[in-house]
Design a protein around this motif. Structure first.
Motif, mmCIF file in Angstrom:
data_model
loop_
_atom_site.group_PDB
_atom_site.id
_atom_site.type_symbol
_atom_site.label_atom_id
_atom_site.label_comp_id
_atom_site.label_asym_id
_atom_site.label_seq_id
_atom_site.Cartn_x
_atom_site.Cartn_y
_atom_site.Cartn_z
ATOM 1 N N UNK A 288 0.832 -1.209 0.000
ATOM 2 C CA UNK A 288 0.000 0.000 0.000
ATOM 3 C C UNK A 288 0.868 1.261 0.000
ATOM 4 N N UNK A 289 1.825 1.353 0.908
ATOM 5 C CA UNK A 289 2.677 2.545 0.973
ATOM 6 C C UNK A 289 3.485 2.711 -0.319
ATOM 7 N N UNK A 290 4.114 1.648 -0.856
ATOM 8 C CA UNK A 290 4.791 1.796 -2.148
ATOM 9 C C UNK A 290 3.849 2.258 -3.263
ATOM 10 N N UNK A 291 2.588 1.803 -3.231
ATOM 11 C CA UNK A 291 1.636 2.235 -4.253
ATOM 12 C C UNK A 291 1.356 3.731 -4.142
ATOM 13 N N UNK A 292 1.258 4.260 -2.924
ATOM 14 C CA UNK A 292 1.055 5.700 -2.735
ATOM 15 C C UNK A 292 2.276 6.471 -3.232
ATOM 16 N N UNK B 113 -6.844 9.803 -2.367
ATOM 17 C CA UNK B 113 -7.973 8.887 -2.500
ATOM 18 C C UNK B 113 -7.434 7.471 -2.672
ATOM 19 N N UNK B 114 -7.742 6.601 -1.715
ATOM 20 C CA UNK B 114 -7.326 5.194 -1.751
ATOM 21 C C UNK B 114 -8.549 4.357 -2.093
ATOM 22 N N UNK B 115 -8.553 3.789 -3.279
ATOM 23 C CA UNK B 115 -9.731 3.085 -3.784
ATOM 24 C C UNK B 115 -9.576 1.575 -3.606
ATOM 25 N N UNK B 116 -10.642 0.920 -3.138
ATOM 26 C CA UNK B 116 -10.702 -0.542 -2.970
ATOM 27 C C UNK B 116 -9.774 -0.999 -1.843
ATOM 28 N N UNK B 117 -9.968 -0.469 -0.656
ATOM 29 C CA UNK B 117 -9.060 -0.752 0.455
ATOM 30 C C UNK B 117 -9.384 -2.064 1.173
ATOM 31 N N UNK B 118 -10.580 -2.639 0.917
ATOM 32 C CA UNK B 118 -10.963 -3.833 1.678
ATOM 33 C C UNK B 118 -10.012 -5.006 1.465
ATOM 34 N N UNK B 119 -9.248 -4.974 0.377
ATOM 35 C CA UNK B 119 -8.322 -6.076 0.092
ATOM 36 C C UNK B 119 -7.046 -5.994 0.922
ATOM 37 N N UNK B 120 -6.799 -4.834 1.536
ATOM 38 C CA UNK B 120 -5.533 -4.623 2.256
ATOM 39 C C UNK B 120 -5.793 -4.030 3.632
ATOM 40 N N UNK B 121 -6.863 -4.438 4.297
ATOM 41 C CA UNK B 121 -7.252 -3.871 5.587
ATOM 42 C C UNK B 121 -6.155 -3.917 6.653
ATOM 43 N N UNK C 281 1.470 13.794 9.516
ATOM 44 C CA UNK C 281 1.254 14.772 8.441
ATOM 45 C C UNK C 281 -0.048 15.521 8.729
ATOM 46 N N UNK C 282 0.001 16.591 9.475
ATOM 47 C CA UNK C 282 -1.207 17.234 10.002
ATOM 48 C C UNK C 282 -2.121 17.846 8.959
ATOM 49 N N UNK C 283 -1.623 18.131 7.738
ATOM 50 C CA UNK C 283 -2.474 18.737 6.719
ATOM 51 C C UNK C 283 -2.961 17.727 5.682
ATOM 52 N N UNK C 284 -2.642 16.468 5.888
ATOM 53 C CA UNK C 284 -3.037 15.412 4.965
ATOM 54 C C UNK C 284 -4.439 14.923 5.302
ATOM 55 N N UNK C 285 -5.241 14.653 4.259
ATOM 56 C CA UNK C 285 -6.533 13.997 4.417
ATOM 57 C C UNK C 285 -6.554 12.746 3.538
ATOM 58 N N UNK C 286 -7.214 11.716 4.041
ATOM 59 C CA UNK C 286 -7.349 10.469 3.291
ATOM 60 C C UNK C 286 -8.827 10.189 3.046
ATOM 61 N N UNK C 287 -9.165 9.959 1.784
ATOM 62 C CA UNK C 287 -10.507 9.514 1.408
ATOM 63 C C UNK C 287 -10.371 8.072 0.940
ATOM 64 N N UNK C 288 -11.116 7.174 1.559
ATOM 65 C CA UNK C 288 -10.954 5.730 1.319
ATOM 66 C C UNK C 288 -12.283 5.140 0.877
ATOM 67 N N UNK C 289 -12.246 4.262 -0.125
ATOM 68 C CA UNK C 289 -13.420 3.454 -0.454
ATOM 69 C C UNK C 289 -13.127 2.025 -0.018
ATOM 70 N N UNK C 290 -14.088 1.416 0.669
ATOM 71 C CA UNK C 290 -13.856 0.078 1.215
ATOM 72 C C UNK C 290 -15.189 -0.581 1.533
ATOM 73 N N UNK C 291 -15.218 -1.883 1.392
ATOM 74 C CA UNK C 291 -16.421 -2.621 1.798
ATOM 75 C C UNK C 291 -16.511 -2.759 3.312
#
Length: 545
Positions: free
Chosen positions: A376-380, A411-419, A432-442
């Motif tokens: 996940x981190x390498x993908x980001x 935006x991290x899409x399809x996170x249920x595979x890597x919970x 990282x105080x100014x970072x926001x994460x939007x995640x899609x997951x089942x």
């Protein structure tokens, strides 16, 4: 099953020809006729329900009698392990004939494409999709004729996997965007054939790299132009191939035979006498804005793709999630819901709407092709375009250093595979105080500070008190069905005659957008009432060949 000289039914196994993800292929011979055959044996036992489904689909495959399709003529079961018996192709496959890096002459490409398109069209006319077209699955018969194989392997895979995995079955390098998203269609085979042509023309695949990178490129990146690097390739040929590689299936050719015909005609064009002004104008295949190259930490990210279809019936959800994401205390927002409910579509529209509210914009990271939490981190890092550190710095530390003072939405899409990677996101946010994460997951991530927004089904009509068809068109599920049907059947309209059937269909599909879109795709061959009649159990008609 791995030992030679073993018998399966009326066949003797002589040697292993190859091993794939789901099955092993053997050279065998009939015990009494001594005729050579190829046997494809699934490397797992199946239960009765799976076997029944497999048998039903295997019967369809056995009816694929075509001069360019490997014939499947027998089926057997040994210790609850199914196997298929097929014609033996003695001269290998096209990957062996044309190794990676080989440029194939135009006349040879055209002969391959015409044969394969004819075979695929025959299958598509019987409502079968190959799903795994690639050079390795194109065999050479006794007369060196091109033979399309492994329809049976697609069945073996589909009998053992869920609907989502079944849709994604295939080889990623040749996989169409909609198939990556679990929505294969006949146009997916056309896309795979276009990838093969691209590779034959220049010796290289259009997209290479890690699984995550290839997946993202299929979904959102245009291939490198052919003519710029290979001036001998006519522009007309490039245009035809790129139309076959369109991200949106409706922008490809109407069928695979039309694709082959267009390529044949384009290959007859000689660049010296064919000025660009005389070439046909084809629709823009890649309307998405790609990622800008990163040259410094203040470069804005704009790699979030624009959805190719309108967001229907989600106005309230879009407004609510926008307000949530813009609240200072909301650092991690997870859009949850079952598969096909529309999480990704809503997330794409949301991030594009709030893009200008963040100094560095928004960065999209697809995790559809990743099942290893450590990736996940390498993908980001890859999506952000950060250089690989050669000094042994841990990827998470590298990412923290870059994002520490940056105002950005990822935006991290399809996170249920890597919970299991969820704690890494919490650690990243804390640094990282100014970072926001939007995640899609089942499923929820279950980390501190997470805000959940469950995505409901689309509104469906009340069948007990069905509104007039003019009002019915404003019901979200109905509007989606009509809009997606019009994409494959221009001129389709909601009428008094079909309104009831469409309303019942959308209600039976429980307002799930993906199910409605799949049903709409079938409207090219089945009217609403016929679709409804065949929907004996939820999604049955949608998942059949």
């Amino acid at each position: 099953m791995e030992q030679v000289e073993q018998r399966l039914g009326n066949y003797r196994l002589l040697q292993v020809l190859g091993t794939g993800a789901f099955a092993t292929v053997y050279l065998g011979e009939h015990l009494y006729l001594n005729t050579p055959v190829a046997l494809k044996v699934l490397r797992a036992q199946v239960d009765e329900s799976t076997l029944a489904n497999f048998l039903t689909e295997a019967r369809h495959v056995s009816h694929l009698v075509h001069p360019h399709i490997i014939r499947v003529f027998d089926f057997g079961l040994e210790a609850q392990v199914p196997f298929l018996v097929m014609d033996y192709a003695p001269f290998g496959n096209l990957r062996q004939l044309h190794s990676p890096g080989t440029i194939v002459p135009f006349p040879t490409i055209v002969s391959y494409v015409r044969a394969l398109a004819s075979a695929l069209q025959h299958a598509h006319d019987q409502h079968l999709i190959h799903r795994d077209l690639k050079p390795e699955n194109v065999l050479l018969g006794p007369k060196h004729e091109v033979l399309l194989s492994d329809f049976g392997l697609a069945l073996l895979a589909s009998g053992t996997e869920s609907m989502q995995v079944r849709g994604q079955f295939g080889t990623l390098a040749y996989m169409a965007p909609e198939q990556i998203l679990g929505q294969p269609s006949p146009a997916s085979d056309q896309y795979a054939l276009a990838v093969m042509i691209y590779e034959w023309l220049c010796g290289q695949l259009p997209f290479v790299g890690s699984a995550a990178r290839i997946s993202n490129q299929h979904l959102y990146t245009a291939p490198e132009p052919l003519c710029e690097r290979y001036p001998t390739i006519p522009l007309a040929v490039e245009q035809v191939v790129f139309k076959g590689l369109s991200k949106e299936p409706s922008q490809r050719f109407v069928d695979v035979l039309s694709f082959a015909t267009a390529l044949t005609e384009a290959c007859q064009v000689v660049p010296a006498v064919s000025p660009p002004s005389r070439l046909p104008i084809l629709p823009e295949a890649f309307p998405l804005e790609g990622r800008l190259p990163l040259e410094g930490q203040h470069r804005r990210f704009r790699n979030v793709p624009v959805a190719l279809t309108p967001l229907i019936g989600r106005e309230q959800e879009l407004h609510a999630t926008r307000n949530l994401l813009l609240r200072p205390e909301v650092r991690l927002l997870t859009l949850t819901g079952p598969g096909g409910i529309g999480k990704t579509h809503l997330a794409l529209c949301l991030t594009n709407e709030v893009l200008e509210a963040f100094a560095l914009g928004c960065c999209f990271v697809s995790l559809a092709a990743i099942d290893d939490p450590e990736q996940v981190i390498p993908a980001i890092i890859e999506a952000l375009g950060l250089p690989v550190r050669e000094d042994g710095c841990h990827p998470l530390a590298h990412l923290k250093t870059f994002l520490r003072d940056q105002q950005l939405v990822i935006l991290l899409d399809t996170f249920e595979q890597v919970l299991p990677a969820a704690p890494l996101l919490a650690e990243l946010l804390s640094s990282c105080p100014q970072l926001k994460l939007l995640v899609t997951s089942r499923a929820l991530l279950h980390v501190g500070g997470e805000y959940e927004f469950p995505i409901p089904p689309l509104e469906v009509p009340d069948l007990r008190d069905l509104p007039a068809y003019d009002d019915l068109s404003h019901v979200a599920s109905i509007a989606l069905f009509v809009q997606r049907t019009q994409a494959v059947l221009p001129g389709f309209q909601l009428t008094v005659e079909n309104a009831r059937a469409i309303a019942e269909l959308c209600t039976r599909l429980e307002g799930v957008p993906l199910a409605i879109e799949l049903a709409a795709a079938r409207s090219k061959v089945l009217p609403p009432q016929a679709l409804l009649d065949r929907l004996k159990s939820r999604f049955q008609v949608l998942t059949g060949g």
